[in-house]
Design a protein around this motif. Structure first.
Motif, short mmCIF file in Angstrom:
data_model
loop_
_atom_site.label_atom_id
_atom_site.label_comp_id
_atom_site.label_asym_id
_atom_site.label_seq_id
_atom_site.Cartn_x
_atom_site.Cartn_y
_atom_site.Cartn_z
N SER A 1 0.52 5.72 -1.44
CA SER A 1 1.03 5.56 -3.07
C SER A 1 2.02 4.43 -2.93
O SER A 1 1.98 3.61 -3.91
CB SER A 1 1.09 6.79 -3.58
N GLN B 1 1.81 1.11 -4.81
CA GLN B 1 2.78 0.69 -6.06
C GLN B 1 3.72 -0.64 -5.73
O GLN B 1 3.79 -1.46 -6.68
CB GLN B 1 3.61 2.07 -6.07
N TYR C 1 9.58 6.50 -7.32
CA TYR C 1 8.32 7.36 -6.83
C TYR C 1 8.28 8.65 -7.54
O TYR C 1 9.45 9.22 -7.72
CB TYR C 1 8.04 7.55 -5.66
#
Length: 101
Positions: A30, A34, A79
């Protein structure tokens, strides 16, 4: 050997407190997606890496309540980790331990 807390029982997590978060392989994927989408660079991340995080929401009661975390990565990005329980394995948060004490 260090104890996870210098107090017992451990406190219930509160919004704004600093904790440590251990990344999972899914988190790493992720974060990479991102960074690509945002055209950002940062230090490499690996499953098992530990980063500081701020509690932004507590989703339950007690000292091990799941929390939403704003994880501070080694770079210009962050995050968002959701519904994270307390523990020592990847995908969990833990209280910081002061090794100097």
């Amino acid at each position: 050997m260090s104890q996870p807390h210098s107090f017992w029982p451990p406190p219930a997590p509160q919004i704004g407190e600093a904790v440590l978060y251990r990344l999972t392989a899914s988190d790493v994927r992720s974060i990479r997606r991102q960074r690509i989408a945002a055209c950002q660079r940062g230090a490499a991340v690996r499953a098992g890496d530990v980063y500081p995080a701020a509690i932004v929401r507590v989703v339950g009661d007690g000292p091990d309540a799941p929390c939403n975390l704003h994880v501070l990565l080694d770079g210009p990005d962050t995050y968002w980790a959701q519904q994270i329980g307390c523990g020592t394995e990847p995908g969990t948060w833990a209280w910081p331990v002061d090794e100097r004490a």
